[in-house]
Design an enzyme around this catalytic site. Sequence first.
Site, mmCIF file in Angstrom:
data_model
loop_
_atom_site.group_PDB
_atom_site.id
_atom_site.type_symbol
_atom_site.label_atom_id
_atom_site.label_comp_id
_atom_site.label_asym_id
_atom_site.label_seq_id
_atom_site.Cartn_x
_atom_site.Cartn_y
_atom_site.Cartn_z
ATOM 1 N N LYS A 13 43.233 -15.750 5.943
ATOM 2 C CA LYS A 13 43.627 -14.794 6.857
ATOM 3 C C LYS A 13 43.143 -13.381 6.352
ATOM 4 C CE LYS A 13 48.020 -15.909 6.205
ATOM 5 N NZ LYS A 13 47.651 -16.910 5.246
ATOM 6 N N ARG A 88 56.893 -14.874 9.410
ATOM 7 C CA ARG A 88 56.699 -15.962 8.754
ATOM 8 C C ARG A 88 57.932 -17.116 9.003
ATOM 9 N NH1 ARG A 88 53.454 -14.103 4.129
ATOM 10 N NH2 ARG A 88 52.945 -15.648 2.711
ATOM 11 N N ARG A 127 40.375 -17.641 -6.277
ATOM 12 C CA ARG A 127 40.650 -16.253 -5.357
ATOM 13 C C ARG A 127 40.766 -15.060 -6.550
ATOM 14 N NH1 ARG A 127 44.921 -15.552 -0.900
ATOM 15 N NH2 ARG A 127 46.350 -16.263 -2.117
ATOM 16 N N ARG A 161 46.137 -12.736 -8.503
ATOM 17 C CA ARG A 161 47.376 -12.571 -7.998
ATOM 18 C C ARG A 161 48.548 -13.212 -9.132
ATOM 19 N NH1 ARG A 161 47.757 -13.359 -1.698
ATOM 20 N NH2 ARG A 161 49.920 -14.251 -2.500
ATOM 21 N N ARG A 172 54.877 -22.000 -2.389
ATOM 22 C CA ARG A 172 54.286 -21.197 -0.881
ATOM 23 C C ARG A 172 53.925 -22.146 0.027
ATOM 24 N NH1 ARG A 172 50.236 -18.137 -4.428
ATOM 25 N NH2 ARG A 172 49.679 -17.214 -2.381
HETATM 26 P P1 ADP Z 1 44.939 -15.926 3.060
HETATM 27 O O1 ADP Z 1 44.787 -14.210 3.124
HETATM 28 O O2 ADP Z 1 45.070 -16.637 4.242
HETATM 29 O O3 ADP Z 1 46.119 -16.070 1.912
HETATM 30 P P2 ADP Z 1 42.238 -15.552 1.704
HETATM 31 O O4 ADP Z 1 41.620 -14.782 2.977
HETATM 32 O O5 ADP Z 1 42.874 -14.769 0.570
HETATM 33 O O6 ADP Z 1 43.539 -16.305 2.262
HETATM 34 O O7 ADP Z 1 41.456 -16.701 1.156
HETATM 35 C C1 ADP Z 1 41.813 -17.297 0.008
HETATM 36 C C2 ADP Z 1 40.529 -17.677 -0.831
HETATM 37 O O8 ADP Z 1 39.484 -18.585 -0.088
HETATM 38 C C3 ADP Z 1 39.694 -16.300 -0.886
HETATM 39 O O9 ADP Z 1 39.163 -16.182 -2.442
HETATM 40 C C4 ADP Z 1 38.513 -16.384 -0.018
HETATM 41 O O10 ADP Z 1 37.415 -15.596 -0.368
HETATM 42 C C5 ADP Z 1 38.267 -17.748 0.172
HETATM 43 N N1 ADP Z 1 37.962 -18.282 1.603
HETATM 44 C C6 ADP Z 1 38.283 -17.595 2.820
HETATM 45 N N2 ADP Z 1 38.156 -18.395 3.879
HETATM 46 C C7 ADP Z 1 37.309 -19.274 3.453
HETATM 47 C C8 ADP Z 1 36.498 -20.172 4.151
HETATM 48 N N3 ADP Z 1 36.583 -20.313 5.313
HETATM 49 N N4 ADP Z 1 35.840 -21.325 3.279
HETATM 50 C C9 ADP Z 1 35.806 -21.087 1.962
HETATM 51 N N5 ADP Z 1 36.433 -19.983 1.252
HETATM 52 C C10 ADP Z 1 37.081 -19.300 2.046
HETATM 53 P P1 AMP Z 2 51.007 -13.305 1.013
HETATM 54 O O1 AMP Z 2 50.181 -12.169 0.202
HETATM 55 O O2 AMP Z 2 50.984 -13.375 2.500
HETATM 56 O O3 AMP Z 2 50.377 -14.585 0.408
HETATM 57 O O4 AMP Z 2 52.292 -13.123 0.529
HETATM 58 C C1 AMP Z 2 52.892 -13.139 -0.719
HETATM 59 C C2 AMP Z 2 54.297 -13.303 -1.151
HETATM 60 O O5 AMP Z 2 55.151 -12.119 -0.304
HETATM 61 C C3 AMP Z 2 54.921 -14.533 -0.339
HETATM 62 O O6 AMP Z 2 54.926 -15.767 -1.088
HETATM 63 C C4 AMP Z 2 56.526 -14.169 -0.188
HETATM 64 O O7 AMP Z 2 57.091 -14.108 -1.431
HETATM 65 C C5 AMP Z 2 56.198 -12.604 0.292
HETATM 66 N N1 AMP Z 2 55.982 -12.261 1.616
HETATM 67 C C6 AMP Z 2 55.117 -11.858 2.170
HETATM 68 N N2 AMP Z 2 55.192 -11.767 3.562
HETATM 69 C C7 AMP Z 2 56.189 -12.010 3.900
HETATM 70 C C8 AMP Z 2 57.124 -12.329 4.950
HETATM 71 N N3 AMP Z 2 56.607 -12.018 6.218
HETATM 72 N N4 AMP Z 2 58.383 -12.843 4.767
HETATM 73 C C9 AMP Z 2 58.911 -13.354 3.730
HETATM 74 N N5 AMP Z 2 58.284 -13.101 2.471
HETATM 75 C C10 AMP Z 2 56.918 -12.595 2.551
#
Ligand code: ADP
Ligand code: AMP
Length: 218
Positions: A13, A88, A127, A161, A172
């Site tokens: 995302k 969420r 990541r 992170r 998660r």
């Molecule tokens: P989200 O925001 O949904 O938690 P991220 O955008 O941070 O996910 O993506 C998670 C990891 O996977 C990042 O390190 C990113 O560079 C990598 N990634 C994202 N999309 C793809 C894809 N289509 N194929 C391979 N790796 C990806």
């Molecule tokens: P994310 O960066 O989207 O993976 O979010 C990291 C963490 O923040 C999650 O695991 C939750 O603990 C908290 N969080 C982020 N967005 C929300 C939401 N909309 N509702 C509840 N918790 C959230």
Amino acid sequence: MRLVLLGPPGAGKGTQAQWLKERFGIPHLSTGDMLREAVAAGSEIGRQAKAVMERGELVSDAIMVGVIRERLSQPDCARGFILDGFPRTLAQAEALDALLAERGEKLDAVIEFAVEPEVLVARIAGRFACAKCGAGYHERFKRPRVEGVCDVCGSTEFVRRADDNEEAVRRRLQAYLEQTAPLVAFYRARGVLRTVDGMASISEVSNAIARALEDVRS
Ligand code: ADP
Ligand code: AMP
């Protein structure tokens, strides 16, 4: 353009939001990023959210709806926004509908990232992000163009992170399946859901999103 990006942690995302915000000239609202900033700033919300986030559980709906209400009221959201990580829960989705209705607005599209859970652990394990501008990278799938230098701002510092560890990732994913996955049916019933194959490469997913948004007004 009012968009929601919906998918489990590691689905891609944030990666796709990076080009969508440039393409449409609208802000990327990541509630995870907002909470991490609140934790770093030591604000009241940050203090309440820190331990919950470390465990990989969800922060309360009341806090999250308050955060989003405040953010959507800022002027840069007037022409639209990309929501990433919100809503969420069903309660958050209903609160978002109500917030938008108050403003005479509604969502244009909800992009669902369809991903098999097996790939998520590998994606999250690799990541990292720029410590200065937050641009996201991956050890295998998205390395900086120049080794050790952020493509976007040139910084040479990167961070991982605190909740990208195995235990928190498992929690998660469980929270996603139990509390967030029902939103797929919720948005399908409203006719705004568009599903893309999140297992494809980063550029293929971008192309699929561009196609999915072709008939949505910008
Ligand atoms: P989200 O925001 O949904 O938690 P991220 O955008 O941070 O996910 O993506 C998670 C990891 O996977 C990042 O390190 C990113 O560079 C990598 N990634 C994202 N999309 C793809 C894809 N289509 N194929 C391979 N790796 C990806
Ligand atoms: P994310 O960066 O989207 O993976 O979010 C990291 C963490 O923040 C999650 O695991 C939750 O603990 C908290 N969080 C982020 N967005 C929300 C939401 N909309 N509702 C509840 N918790 C959230």
